[in-house]
Design a protein around this motif. Structure first.
Motif, PDB file in Angstrom:
ATOM      1  N   TYR A  36     119.118 -58.737  34.468  1.00 55.36           N
ATOM      2  CA  TYR A  36     118.354 -59.568  34.800  1.00 55.36           C
ATOM      3  C   TYR A  36     117.625 -59.813  35.988  1.00 55.36           C
ATOM      4  CZ  TYR A  36     115.724 -63.769  33.953  1.00 55.36           C
ATOM      5  OH  TYR A  36     114.723 -64.949  34.160  1.00 55.36           O
ATOM      6  N   VAL A  41     115.363 -58.597  32.495  1.00 61.16           N
ATOM      7  CA  VAL A  41     115.809 -58.461  31.021  1.00 61.16           C
ATOM      8  C   VAL A  41     117.227 -58.451  30.924  1.00 61.16           C
ATOM      9  CG1 VAL A  41     113.743 -57.901  29.647  1.00 61.16           C
ATOM     10  CG2 VAL A  41     115.372 -56.203  30.595  1.00 61.16           C
ATOM     11  N   ALA A  43     120.029 -60.706  30.444  1.00 61.97           N
ATOM     12  CA  ALA A  43     120.966 -62.080  30.685  1.00 61.97           C
ATOM     13  C   ALA A  43     121.358 -62.327  29.375  1.00 61.97           C
ATOM     14  CB  ALA A  43     120.303 -62.939  31.287  1.00 61.97           C
ATOM     15  N   LYS A  54     116.646 -68.105  37.238  1.00 57.80           N
ATOM     16  CA  LYS A  54     115.361 -67.531  37.637  1.00 57.80           C
ATOM     17  C   LYS A  54     114.632 -68.636  38.510  1.00 57.80           C
ATOM     18  CE  LYS A  54     111.265 -65.097  37.016  1.00 57.80           C
ATOM     19  NZ  LYS A  54     111.264 -63.809  37.581  1.00 57.80           N
TER      20      LYS A  54
END
Length: 218
Positions: A36, A41, A43, A54
């Protein structure tokens, strides 16, 4: 040799298998966080929790993700030690997958998250340590008795029904020994007055007095 003795010597029923299994799961989850971090992508967690990581990646502040994830990990380690079943969502997915990576990123150590091989090794190491802590604490507290006191069936409830676990934990602790039961009760009362879930206070209270008054039944 009876079935019980055979089971104790098999991999799936041995004490040393648990840290290995937790380590393998943690390795995969930590590697997912690496995916991630690098590619956006992979996680293994809920969207809202991943959003904390994030936010740190975008703004440079990992405090929320680190505090949230690490607190979950700490609570689940104590819970796993007393209850006997590890909550993978809180401990591995949130704690190892979000909390620890956020802590490492906050101090500027990006290598375990940026490098895939390093992420696998780091996750494996963290999981093994977590497994050893849980089995060791449990071995010297509630497992010194010949009974489980119902602890093996306490977990599995969802968050909405988790509030009912507090009284069950207190009853289990009281069944283990009087000092542990007193500790769980005091902890639950403190957390109730603090307007926090009493399950956490019961676990902490039981663990604290359990360390001073371990069970020594034969």
């Amino acid at each position: 040799m009876d079935t019980i003795e055979i089971n104790k010597k098999s991999f799936w029923y041995s004490e040393w298998s648990f840290p290995i299994l937790v380590g393998l799961m943690s390795a995969g989850v930590f590697a997912g966080t690496h995916m991630y971090y690098q590619y956006g992508v992979g996680a293994f967690n809920e969207v809202a929790i991943v959003a904390m990581l994030k936010a740190g990646m975008d703004g440079g502040s990992y405090g929320a993700a680190a505090a949230f994830g690490a607190s979950f990990l700490f609570a689940r380690i104590l819970e796993g030690s007393l209850v006997g079943i590890l909550d993978l969502g809180g401990s591995i997915l949130t704690g190892v997958g979000i909390g620890i990576p956020a802590i490492l990123l906050s101090i500027g150590w990006k290598a375990p998250i940026e490098n895939f091989a390093f992420a696998i090794v780091m996750g494996l190491f963290l999981g093994i340590v977590i497994g050893i802590i849980i089995t060791t604490v449990r071995k010297y507290t509630i497992n010194q008795s010949n009974a489980t006191f119902g602890a093996d069936v306490m977990m599995g409830a969802g968050n909405s029904s988790g509030r009912f676990l507090g009284p069950l934990i207190i009853l289990s602790a009281a069944g283990a020994s009087i000092p542990i039961g007193i500790g769980a009760t005091i902890g639950a009362v403190i957390f109730y007055l603090w307007k926090k879930p009493i399950a956490g206070g019961a676990i902490l209270g039981a663990m604290i007095l359990g360390a001073f008054f371990p069970i020594a039944l034969k």
